[in-house]
Every structure is written in structure tokens, then in C-alpha cells.
Design an enzyme around this catalytic site. Structure first.
Site, PDB file in Angstrom:
ATOM      1  N   LYS A 192      -5.226 -32.534  -8.194  1.00  0.00           N
ATOM      2  CA  LYS A 192      -5.972 -32.688  -9.444  1.00  0.00           C
ATOM      3  C   LYS A 192      -5.264 -31.834 -10.484  1.00  0.00           C
ATOM      4  O   LYS A 192      -5.084 -30.631 -10.287  1.00  0.00           O
ATOM      5  CB  LYS A 192      -7.413 -32.176  -9.273  1.00  0.00           C
ATOM      6  CG  LYS A 192      -8.328 -33.187  -8.608  1.00  0.00           C
ATOM      7  CD  LYS A 192      -8.945 -34.147  -9.620  1.00  0.00           C
ATOM      8  CE  LYS A 192      -9.842 -35.165  -8.913  1.00  0.00           C
ATOM      9  NZ  LYS A 192     -10.178 -36.311  -9.796  1.00  0.00           N
TER      10      LYS A 192
ATOM     11  N   ASP B 296      -7.407 -45.629 -14.157  1.00  0.00           N
ATOM     12  CA  ASP B 296      -8.686 -45.402 -13.491  1.00  0.00           C
ATOM     13  C   ASP B 296      -9.793 -45.649 -14.522  1.00  0.00           C
ATOM     14  O   ASP B 296     -10.418 -46.710 -14.539  1.00  0.00           O
ATOM     15  CB  ASP B 296      -8.729 -43.974 -12.922  1.00  0.00           C
ATOM     16  CG  ASP B 296     -10.064 -43.625 -12.283  1.00  0.00           C
ATOM     17  OD1 ASP B 296     -10.961 -44.489 -12.261  1.00  0.00           O
ATOM     18  OD2 ASP B 296     -10.236 -42.480 -11.816  1.00  0.00           O
TER      19      ASP B 296
ATOM     20  N   ASP C  30      -3.985 -36.734 -10.569  1.00  0.00           N
ATOM     21  CA  ASP C  30      -5.059 -37.275 -11.401  1.00  0.00           C
ATOM     22  C   ASP C  30      -5.364 -36.297 -12.520  1.00  0.00           C
ATOM     23  O   ASP C  30      -5.737 -35.153 -12.270  1.00  0.00           O
ATOM     24  CB  ASP C  30      -6.322 -37.506 -10.548  1.00  0.00           C
ATOM     25  CG  ASP C  30      -7.406 -38.250 -11.324  1.00  0.00           C
ATOM     26  OD1 ASP C  30      -7.191 -38.568 -12.516  1.00  0.00           O
ATOM     27  OD2 ASP C  30      -8.467 -38.512 -10.734  1.00  0.00           O
TER      28      ASP C  30
ATOM     29  N   GLU D 213      -2.753 -40.484 -12.443  1.00  0.00           N
ATOM     30  CA  GLU D 213      -3.847 -41.242 -13.059  1.00  0.00           C
ATOM     31  C   GLU D 213      -4.130 -40.721 -14.461  1.00  0.00           C
ATOM     32  O   GLU D 213      -4.405 -39.533 -14.627  1.00  0.00           O
ATOM     33  CB  GLU D 213      -5.143 -41.089 -12.241  1.00  0.00           C
ATOM     34  CG  GLU D 213      -5.124 -41.795 -10.921  1.00  0.00           C
ATOM     35  CD  GLU D 213      -6.381 -41.485 -10.106  1.00  0.00           C
ATOM     36  OE1 GLU D 213      -7.468 -41.305 -10.701  1.00  0.00           O
ATOM     37  OE2 GLU D 213      -6.261 -41.414  -8.866  1.00  0.00           O
TER      38      GLU D 213
ATOM     39  N   LYS E 120     -13.346 -48.043  -8.547  1.00  0.00           N
ATOM     40  CA  LYS E 120     -14.549 -47.357  -8.074  1.00  0.00           C
ATOM     41  C   LYS E 120     -15.696 -48.360  -8.151  1.00  0.00           C
ATOM     42  O   LYS E 120     -16.324 -48.529  -9.209  1.00  0.00           O
ATOM     43  CB  LYS E 120     -14.839 -46.146  -8.959  1.00  0.00           C
ATOM     44  CG  LYS E 120     -13.743 -45.064  -8.908  1.00  0.00           C
ATOM     45  CD  LYS E 120     -14.189 -43.825  -9.652  1.00  0.00           C
ATOM     46  CE  LYS E 120     -13.335 -42.614  -9.325  1.00  0.00           C
ATOM     47  NZ  LYS E 120     -12.189 -42.442 -10.231  1.00  0.00           N
TER      48      LYS E 120
HETATM   49 MG   LIG Z   1      -9.121 -40.579 -11.654  1.00  0.00          MG
END
Ligand SMILES: [Mg+2]
Length: 331
Positions: free
Chosen positions: A135, A215, A163, A192, A237
Site C-alpha cells: 500500500k 480500481d 495501490d 492501482e 469489487k
Molecule cells: Mg485499490
């Protein structure tokens, strides 16, 4: 005869889960059980605060409306439902109709932090490609770049997924990229949404040659899967996107364009999460999904996730309350 039961659940989650602006202390949602001819299907409907646009109240209303039509053998369209309802109901129907495979994809990409030697040992136990994730965008872009480069340097066959959740300005994203040695850039499978807008992320990719993935962009109303320079993946998602059918369409479009489709969690309970893992196995078997979020929770719901030791919430628990038991009006 058809029957439907609607439950409401509450599961404590570890504090420290920060969703953009606030901490989530408990995860709340619905579990829908559909029964027909002795067969049963379950679905989880759990809008994610700050990400989903719908509220629990709206979901409950739509669930009651949809269920009433379904019990009466009327065509109950999911396209008109909010994404979390469409996804959860489509899961219950898929289980009922035997359309969701039993085998789940529990593979996870380990998180990169701390000592590369520890990560190396963890990766050594993984069969197939070594993919880990970081992250980024929470701390200094400079630091993120140094860490990513260190892992790529230390483990020569490592691929990284990063991300940034749209957190960087173009300048900060470029600062990150300046810390990645040119020969390592190709092993960043994607980052991302590095920048605050898709257009800036495109500019980042063009200027640095580092691959990107969509995303947040996937959930924009006018989104179409397109082949773009430096775009390697889309993240799906389902709780934020919609029905299984809608997600499968996105996956098929992505695959037909040579893009990776990553099925990813919206912090569902083990009920929804295991179904996502089964969807991943069925439709994206060669891709590591983004589903390792169960450890944020203090309990599992109805279904066992792989070898998780978390306690199980079953029907009858005070954390899973039946709020409606519906039978056809004509019965
Ligand atoms: Mg993401």
C-alpha cells in the site's frame, strides 16, 4: 415452494481500519437465505461505508421488494438494484441454481513491509509466480519508492502490485517512480490509481513506463473496459459493482483485451469472502485475487474461510438476527 429468510449481522472489526475518513468499528450487513425444492442459497449484502453510495436502510427495502417478487415467481430484475444488493442476491441465486463452483481460490499476495528476508521466506512457500503487494501513498512518496525498489532489488523474481488509492499528485507519483531503478520497473505488475485523476495516472504511466491498474475508475458510471497504453489490470469489487453477471462481463471484456482482472474484497464477512474466492477460482483462476481482508474481523459468518481460526457466527447467534421469514402469499 420458495422461501426466503433475511438476517441482519454485526461483526466487530479491528480498530485501525481506516476507510478514508473514519475508523470502522463494526461491519454490518444482511444475509439472505433463499430456499427452493429443498435447495438453499446464501448471499451477503454489505454496503461498505464511504465506498458504497447506498445505505443499509435502502438495501433492506430493495431486498424486501426483490424477495416479494421472487417468492411470487415474478421476474425480479437485479439490474435496477443497488450494487451490494445485486451482488448478494446474485450469489444466493447462483448457489441455489448450482452455478457457483465449490472450489475457492484462497491464494493471497503477501504484504511487503519490514525485512525482505522474511518476505522471501513467505514467498518461497508459494507455488507459481511470486507476487507481493504494497500500500503506497500513506507516507512520503520518496519512502514508498525506496521500499518498493529495495524489495525488487532483494528478490530477483518478485513481482509487485501497488495501490495508491488516487492519493498522489503527479509530482509525488513521479518522485516515487524516480526511486525505482529502470531495470526493476517491469516487475511492478501494476500500481492501482497512482494519481488523483485517471488522466494524471495516464500521464504518470506514460512518463515513467510503470504499469497502472484501474480500481476506483471501474466504479464510475460511464466506465468501459478499454485497452490503453501501460494499463495492465482492472480491479473488480463486486459489492461495489453489482451482480455476478455484471462482474463476469467486465472480466470477459478485460480478458479479451489481454488485461488482468483482479477480484477484490469490500471487507465482506467470510460468507461473502468465500463466495468471492469461488468466483475468482471460476472466472480468474490464474490470477491472485485481492481477498485477504478476513483478518480485520473478529469472527467468521456462516462459512469457513480456508483454515481461519476465527470463531464462527451461526444462525441463532445474537450477531446474526433473523428479521424476516417470507413465504409466497399464495402458500
Ligand atoms: Mg485499490
Amino acid at each position: 415452494m420458495r422461501q426466503a429468510k433475511l438476517y441482519r449481522y454485526t461483526i466487530p472489526v479491528e480498530t485501525g481500519v481506516i476507510l478514508r475518513n473514519r475508523r470502522l468499528k463494526q461491519r454490518e450487513g444482511f444475509a439472505l437465505q433463499l430456499t427452493e425444492n429443498g435447495k438453499t442459497g446464501w448471499g451477503e449484502i454489505a454496503p461498505l461505508p464511504e465506498f458504497s453510495l447506498e445505505t443499509l436502510e435502502q438495501c433492506e427495502q430493495q431486498l424486501r421488494n426483490w424477495t416479494t417478487l421472487w417468492l411470487d415467481n415474478q421476474i425480479a430484475e437485479l439490474d435496477n438494484c443497488v450494487p451490494s444488493v445485486a451482488f448478494g442476491v446474485s450469489c444466493a441465486l447462483a448457489e441455489l441454481n448450482g452455478e457457483l463452483g465449490e472450489i475457492a481460490n484462497y491464494r493471497a499476495a503477501p504484504l511487503c513491509y519490514g525485512d525482505p528476508d522474511e518476505l522471501y521466506q513467505e514467498l518461497a512457500q508459494i507455488e507459481g509466480e511470486k507476487v507481493a503487494k504494497i500500500k503506497v501513498g500513506l507516507y512520503e512518496a520518496n519512502r514508498d519508492g525506496l521500499i518498493a525498489n529495495m524489495f525488487l532489488e532483494a528478490i530477483s523474481d518478485l513481482k509487485l502490485r501497488l495501490d495508491a488509492n488516487r492519493s498522489w499528485t503527479l509530482e509525488k507519483a513521479l518522485l516515487f517512480a524516480s526511486k525505482i531503478a529502470p531495470e526493476h520497473k517491469a516487475r511492478i505488475q501494476f500500481i492501482e490509481e497512482p494519481c488523483k485523476t485517471p488522466e494524471l495516472s495516464r500521464q504518470f504511466a506514460e512518463q515513467t513506463g510503470i504499469a497502472i491498474a484501474w480500481d476506483e475508475t471501474v466504479r464510475e458510471p460511464d466506465f468501459l473496459v478499454k485497452k490503453e497504453p501501460n494499463l495492465t489490470a482492472i480491479v473488480i469489487k463486486p459489492t461495489l459493482v453489482g451482480s455476478i453477471q455484471k462482474c463476469v462481463k467486465l472480466i470477459e471484456q478485460a480478458h479479451s483485451l489481454g488485461l488482468i482482472a483482479v477480484i477484490s474484497s469490500s471487507i465482506e464477512s467470510s460468507l461473502g469472502l468465500t463466495q468471492l474466492a469461488r468466483l475468482a477460482q471460476q472466472y480468474t483462476p490464474n490470477t491472485i485475487p485481492g481477498l485477504d481482508t478476513l483478518n480485520l474481523m473478529k469472527a467468521q459468518l456462516l462459512r469457513q474461510w480456508d483454515n481461519s481460526a476465527l470463531p464462527m457466527i451461526e444462525v441463532g447467534s445474537e450477531s446474526l438476527v433473523e428479521i424476516e421469514h417470507l413465504c409466497p402469499l399464495s402458500a
